[in-house]
Structures are given as C-alpha cells and as structure tokens.
Design a protein around this motif. Sequence first.
Motif, mmCIF file in Angstrom:
data_model
loop_
_atom_site.group_PDB
_atom_site.id
_atom_site.type_symbol
_atom_site.label_atom_id
_atom_site.label_comp_id
_atom_site.label_asym_id
_atom_site.label_seq_id
_atom_site.Cartn_x
_atom_site.Cartn_y
_atom_site.Cartn_z
ATOM 1 N N VAL A 287 0.837 -1.205 0.000
ATOM 2 C CA VAL A 287 0.000 0.000 0.000
ATOM 3 C C VAL A 287 0.871 1.254 0.000
ATOM 4 O O VAL A 287 0.562 2.242 -0.689
ATOM 5 N N ARG A 288 1.949 1.226 0.734
ATOM 6 C CA ARG A 288 2.809 2.405 0.883
ATOM 7 C C ARG A 288 3.386 2.870 -0.449
ATOM 8 O O ARG A 288 3.713 4.058 -0.618
ATOM 9 N N ARG A 289 3.503 1.989 -1.408
ATOM 10 C CA ARG A 289 4.087 2.339 -2.706
ATOM 11 C C ARG A 289 3.094 3.055 -3.623
ATOM 12 O O ARG A 289 3.457 3.434 -4.739
ATOM 13 N N HIS A 290 1.846 3.238 -3.173
ATOM 14 C CA HIS A 290 0.806 3.769 -4.059
ATOM 15 C C HIS A 290 0.186 5.046 -3.513
ATOM 16 O O HIS A 290 0.079 5.226 -2.299
ATOM 17 N N ASP A 291 -0.250 5.892 -4.430
ATOM 18 C CA ASP A 291 -1.044 7.065 -4.049
ATOM 19 C C ASP A 291 -2.511 6.689 -3.888
ATOM 20 O O ASP A 291 -3.214 7.239 -3.040
ATOM 21 N N VAL A 292 -2.976 5.771 -4.747
ATOM 22 C CA VAL A 292 -4.376 5.360 -4.765
ATOM 23 C C VAL A 292 -4.431 3.849 -4.957
ATOM 24 O O VAL A 292 -3.655 3.285 -5.741
ATOM 25 N N VAL A 293 -5.343 3.185 -4.247
ATOM 26 C CA VAL A 293 -5.642 1.770 -4.478
ATOM 27 C C VAL A 293 -7.139 1.645 -4.733
ATOM 28 O O VAL A 293 -7.955 2.161 -3.964
ATOM 29 N N SER B 219 -4.225 0.108 6.383
ATOM 30 C CA SER B 219 -2.915 0.549 5.893
ATOM 31 C C SER B 219 -3.054 1.852 5.118
ATOM 32 O O SER B 219 -2.234 2.767 5.254
ATOM 33 N N GLY B 220 -4.092 1.943 4.293
ATOM 34 C CA GLY B 220 -4.306 3.157 3.537
ATOM 35 C C GLY B 220 -4.509 4.363 4.427
ATOM 36 O O GLY B 220 -3.940 5.444 4.195
ATOM 37 N N THR C 30 -2.523 6.616 1.885
ATOM 38 C CA THR C 30 -2.914 6.142 0.561
ATOM 39 C C THR C 30 -4.433 6.099 0.476
ATOM 40 O O THR C 30 -5.088 5.522 1.338
ATOM 41 N N ARG C 31 -4.996 6.691 -0.568
ATOM 42 C CA ARG C 31 -6.442 6.709 -0.720
ATOM 43 C C ARG C 31 -6.927 5.351 -1.240
ATOM 44 O O ARG C 31 -6.508 4.915 -2.316
ATOM 45 N N VAL C 32 -7.802 4.707 -0.479
ATOM 46 C CA VAL C 32 -8.381 3.429 -0.875
ATOM 47 C C VAL C 32 -9.817 3.679 -1.336
ATOM 48 O O VAL C 32 -10.614 4.276 -0.606
#
Length: 400
Positions: free
Chosen positions: A89-95, A124-125, A130-132
Amino acid sequence: MGVFGLLGSGNLGNDGSLEAVLGYLRAEHPRAAVDALCGGPEVVASRYGIPATRLHWYRGEYRTASRLGAIAGKGLGKLVDVFRTAAWVRRHDVVIVPGMGVLEATLPLRPWGFPYSLFLLCASGRLLGTRVALVGVGAAPIRDRPTRALVRLSARLAAYRSYRDTLSRDAMRATGVDTARDGVYPDLAFALPTPSAAPSPGTVCVGVMDFHGGNDDRARAEEIHRRYLDGTTAFVRALVADGRTVRLLTGDACDASVVEAILDAVDSPLVTASAAASLADLMKEMAAADTVVATRYHNLVCALKAGTPTLALSYAAKSDALMERMGLGAYCHPARDVDADRLLDQFRSLEKHAAETRRTLADRNEEAARQLDRQFADLTTTLFPSSPSTRPSTARRENR
C-alpha cells in the motif's frame, strides 16, 4: 496506482470488474502505472499485462487446514500479511478495489479470509496516507459479528465508496457507516464492450453455480445444493424434451462439477458445455442465444448487458435488485427452491415477450452506460483532482 481483490482466481465476474476499471484508467489516466495485489497474480499479469503480487503470503490460504503445520502456517501468514499489505500500500497514491461483493457474505465466508485482507488494506491506507477506493462494490447484511465488524471498519476507513445497487448502500448505512456522500451506479461490468455474436436460433444458455446457500446456511449446505442441482437438471431435461439446444455456462472454476453432473444426468447431444474463460466470452455466448437462465450474479449481468431475455435463478437480494433495475423483476426464481415446472412456465412467458424484453434492455443499457460515465467522472474528480479528464467534470454521484 494499485488494484486489489480476489482477481485472477477463477471468478469471471471479479475479473470483469477489473477489466472495466483498467479500461477507465487506460483511457482517462494513460500515464498511471498500475499493479495488483490479488489472488491469482500469474493470471492477472498474463491476461491484463500489469505486474501482480500474491495477496497472501501463505500459499495454502484457501485450503482447509487440519494438520498442525497447516494451522500454524495460516496463523503465521496472517501476521506476515500485515507487513506485506502495508508495504505494498505504501508504494501507491491510490488503491482501487474494483467492484465485487467485498462487503457482503451471501456466499460462505470466514472473517479471517478476505474480510481480514480488506481490513488490512483499508487500515494501511488510512495510516500511510494512501487513498483506498471501494468502487461499485456489493454489500449485504451480515449476521456473523466478527465478519460484520471487519466489513464495517473497512468501509469506514476507505477514502471513497460507491455501490452497485441501493441495497448495498442501505446495508452499509444500517451498520453505522455514513453513506451520505456515497454513490450508487450500475455494476462495473456494464462498462465492458457489448459483443457482436452470430445468432444461434433456439439456443438457451443456462448459467449454473456450485450453490450451497449463504454464510448462514452451512448446516444445510448439502441439502440446498441437492435441491438446486435436481431442480436445474429437471429444467434442462424439460428443455431437451422440447427439442431445445442448451449451452451450460459457468462463472467460477468451482462450477465445473455442476456442469458435469448435469451432463451425466441429461445424456443428450443437445446439451453442451461452454469453455468461456472470460466475461467477454460469456457475453458472446449469451448474445448469440435466444434466452438465458442463470444463477451467478455476473452471469446475469452479462446476459442483460448483451440484451438477451433473461431469467434469474436468484440466490440473493442483489440478483432481484439487478433484475428489477433492468425491467425484468417478474422473471426471478429462487435458487434455494428450484421448481422445474414453475420455472418452465416463467421461461415460456419470457420467450413470449422476448421482443418487448429486448427493447426494454436496450433502453436500460443505454441508461447504465450514461450512469457509469458519471461514476468514472466522479472517480476522477475525487481521486485525481489535478489530473485532466476527457469526461465532464461537473458530473454528480447518482442516487445520493
């Protein structure tokens, strides 16, 4: 940009939802680098051309654990997945969680299975910024307290939520989730291309399911399955007696056993099984048929999207809601109590009104396409506010 879920695991409906979201991202945000944390990473990587990571550290996650080593492996896996999920999750801006019934338990489900994984994602988001986004998901009332608690927490922690029907939004509101800003749109699979298929006059597609009831029916699972199988088999036998060609369809790898049972019981060259490997393949089969009778939710979506007169063997309220939304509410039959004679009467009524039904579906599909345009515009405005989009930026959420 990440996508998350039980994708590539054999459920064609889940993969169809992923395909719809990938189509949106590639059209509206072509520079976005997309990867997946999913159930079947090899399938997702080869079929959709995106990097994919296995959802669970423990490879035997979905096998029954009876030996001490397996139980210990599952337990350790739950701990390891906390860190694996957070690192991904940390590697992403959005999931994005694309569609699927991630907030329901209409089929057998354990809280420490996917509900736990979804909670890890959403927690985690929230912790890592990170926006989920839960996009076009399904939800339903859940009796099991641990499962309900995990689902409620996941929904609350998500940065964005939209649902595939009003029943789903109402179910989440009933758990205490604030849904005032949550939208309702048609299922994401309605955004997939409509196939052109050569007609096969007289063909009836029958979509089957390895149906054993829901999460609260475990004690009666075999009885429910037997009644479903016997009733569906009797219906297929009646169609063959009328000289109709029957094409058996599935929506998940586990449904193959039902197809084999029907083929063994109805020994006729008029009954064949499809080898469809994607939602697009299923839709082509259904577009070529005169009529569809189906159980799985996304089998129904495919048939309705294809514009083919459809009868639902309904196993949950979501199927009834979908049929009502598409103007076919009168053509639902309970999967828990398949009465072949009554089902045949409904089938004949549907065929009698086939021309009218096709016109109704054409109108409803046009409206569904417009609503999904608004869904994707809303998603862009919420998740990518600084990104240009070719879709209207003034679009509002449907059915607020």
